[in-house]
Design a protein around this motif. Structure first.
Motif, PDB file in Angstrom:
ATOM      1  N   ARG A 129      -6.580  15.034   7.511  1.00  0.00           N
ATOM      2  CA  ARG A 129      -6.012  13.455   7.369  1.00  0.00           C
ATOM      3  C   ARG A 129      -4.547  13.465   7.173  1.00  0.00           C
ATOM      4  O   ARG A 129      -3.975  14.213   6.477  1.00  0.00           O
ATOM      5  CB  ARG A 129      -6.905  12.905   6.117  1.00  0.00           C
ATOM      6  CG  ARG A 129      -8.137  12.566   6.197  1.00  0.00           C
ATOM      7  CD  ARG A 129      -8.726  11.796   7.458  1.00  0.00           C
ATOM      8  NE  ARG A 129      -8.049  10.192   7.414  1.00  0.00           N
ATOM      9  CZ  ARG A 129      -8.873   9.275   6.738  1.00  0.00           C
ATOM     10  NH1 ARG A 129     -10.005   9.547   5.958  1.00  0.00           N
ATOM     11  NH2 ARG A 129      -8.401   8.195   6.779  1.00  0.00           N
ATOM     12  N   VAL A 130      -3.886  12.447   7.470  1.00  0.00           N
ATOM     13  CA  VAL A 130      -2.616  12.233   7.128  1.00  0.00           C
ATOM     14  C   VAL A 130      -2.420  10.583   6.546  1.00  0.00           C
ATOM     15  O   VAL A 130      -3.070   9.617   7.253  1.00  0.00           O
ATOM     16  CB  VAL A 130      -1.609  12.336   8.347  1.00  0.00           C
ATOM     17  CG1 VAL A 130      -0.296  12.156   7.910  1.00  0.00           C
ATOM     18  CG2 VAL A 130      -1.696  13.757   8.726  1.00  0.00           C
ATOM     19  N   LEU A 131      -2.035  10.387   5.668  1.00  0.00           N
ATOM     20  CA  LEU A 131      -2.103   8.938   4.856  1.00  0.00           C
ATOM     21  C   LEU A 131      -0.556   8.550   4.553  1.00  0.00           C
ATOM     22  O   LEU A 131       0.215   9.300   3.996  1.00  0.00           O
ATOM     23  CB  LEU A 131      -3.065   8.858   4.052  1.00  0.00           C
ATOM     24  CG  LEU A 131      -4.489   9.277   4.329  1.00  0.00           C
ATOM     25  CD1 LEU A 131      -4.748  10.772   3.444  1.00  0.00           C
ATOM     26  CD2 LEU A 131      -5.560   8.388   3.653  1.00  0.00           C
ATOM     27  N   SER A 132      -0.525   7.151   4.795  1.00  0.00           N
ATOM     28  CA  SER A 132       0.797   6.827   4.272  1.00  0.00           C
ATOM     29  C   SER A 132       0.657   5.472   3.356  1.00  0.00           C
ATOM     30  O   SER A 132      -0.449   4.956   3.188  1.00  0.00           O
ATOM     31  CB  SER A 132       1.708   5.966   5.646  1.00  0.00           C
ATOM     32  OG  SER A 132       1.971   6.897   6.485  1.00  0.00           O
ATOM     33  N   LEU A 133       1.640   5.915   2.113  1.00  0.00           N
ATOM     34  CA  LEU A 133       1.173   4.875   1.150  1.00  0.00           C
ATOM     35  C   LEU A 133       2.386   3.969   0.714  1.00  0.00           C
ATOM     36  O   LEU A 133       3.626   4.451   0.824  1.00  0.00           O
ATOM     37  CB  LEU A 133       1.047   5.764  -0.389  1.00  0.00           C
ATOM     38  CG  LEU A 133      -0.077   6.771   0.010  1.00  0.00           C
ATOM     39  CD1 LEU A 133      -0.176   7.825  -1.274  1.00  0.00           C
ATOM     40  CD2 LEU A 133      -1.324   6.135  -0.119  1.00  0.00           C
ATOM     41  N   ASP A 134       2.164   2.768   0.220  1.00  0.00           N
ATOM     42  CA  ASP A 134       3.182   1.780   0.078  1.00  0.00           C
ATOM     43  C   ASP A 134       3.141   1.479  -1.542  1.00  0.00           C
ATOM     44  O   ASP A 134       2.253   0.705  -1.755  1.00  0.00           O
ATOM     45  CB  ASP A 134       3.178   0.607   0.810  1.00  0.00           C
ATOM     46  CG  ASP A 134       4.105  -0.345   0.599  1.00  0.00           C
ATOM     47  OD1 ASP A 134       3.928  -1.370   1.127  1.00  0.00           O
ATOM     48  OD2 ASP A 134       5.309   0.095   0.025  1.00  0.00           O
ATOM     49  N   LYS A 135       3.778   2.096  -2.245  1.00  0.00           N
ATOM     50  CA  LYS A 135       4.077   1.828  -3.740  1.00  0.00           C
ATOM     51  C   LYS A 135       2.528   1.682  -4.317  1.00  0.00           C
ATOM     52  O   LYS A 135       2.099   0.819  -4.910  1.00  0.00           O
ATOM     53  CB  LYS A 135       4.685   0.355  -3.892  1.00  0.00           C
ATOM     54  CG  LYS A 135       6.289   0.452  -3.282  1.00  0.00           C
ATOM     55  CD  LYS A 135       6.841  -0.944  -3.622  1.00  0.00           C
ATOM     56  CE  LYS A 135       8.293  -0.984  -3.186  1.00  0.00           C
ATOM     57  NZ  LYS A 135       8.961  -2.411  -3.356  1.00  0.00           N
TER      58      LYS A 135
END
Length: 212
Positions: A129-135
């Motif tokens: 998996r590759v995940l992007s996080l926003d704060k």
């Protein structure tokens, strides 16, 4: 709020009682907005493994990932990418990872992109998996695999000896990273067969109940 692959897919939740703790049936991640590890139905199998990190400042090592204290954190001390490697003594089923991140406290030390790899050893790890996080602010809990299970109500577990969590990038182009907690979760336990009068209940024993 967090996003997966650039698409928002995280439901903010408050802590929920153990007896009604459900699980997502659509392979979405969950952000449990609590500082302590949330009550979830999946078993924590991280204590069965050996933990190591790519680098750390003295007093801020792997023990801070597992102590359950929201005030402590792993603090990397080296070049990017930073990573946590979790090695099991034999192949295990891994369903989810749960990671405590706190942007309000950690600012540019907070991970912004996380990748997960798994395999039988350090030389054959495959991307999961590759995940992007926003704060993010809370326990970010997600399936390790993106492959739907046969029932279509969740994701298949990953069977591996080693799982690696890679901090690819931080918020605001930060260099070192802070991670305040991490748990490795196994699949939901199946109901015990009535044919087995003395079933194993401890994860340490259940790892060896089948011969493959």
């Amino acid at each position: 709020m967090a996003s997966i692959g650039g698409v928002t897919g995280v439901r903010p939740l408050v802590p929920i009682p153990e007896e009604i703790a459900g699980h997502p049936n659509d392979n979405m991640a969950i952000m449990y907005q609590t500082r302590v590890p949330p009550l979830v139905p999946w078993p924590d199998i991280g204590h069965l493994a050996k933990w190591s990190v790519s680098s750390f400042k003295f007093g801020f090592g792997t023990e801070c990932l597992r102590d359950g204290d929201p005030e402590t954190f792993w603090h990397s001390d080296g070049p990017q990418p930073h990573f946590v490697t979790i090695e099991f003594p034999r192949k295990v089923a891994i369903q989810k990872l749960s990671i405590y991140l706190c942007f309000p406290l950690d600012d540019s030390y907070t991970p912004a992109t996380i990748a997960v790899r798994a395999g039988t050893g350090a030389t054959d790890l495959q991307d999961c998996r590759v995940l992007s996080l926003d704060k993010p602010d809370g326990w970010f809990t997600f399936d390790v695999s993106a492959e739907p299970n046969d029932e279509g109500d969740g994701a298949k577990p990953v069977y591996a000896y080693v799982i690696q969590v890679i901090i690819v990038a931080n918020h605001l182009n930060g260099k070192d990273t802070h991670v305040r907690g991490m748990r490795v979760l196994g699949p939901l336990e199946e109901p015990t067969s009535e044919l087995d009068p003395f079933p194993f209940t401890n994860p340490k024993f259940r790892m060896y109940e089948c011969i493959r």
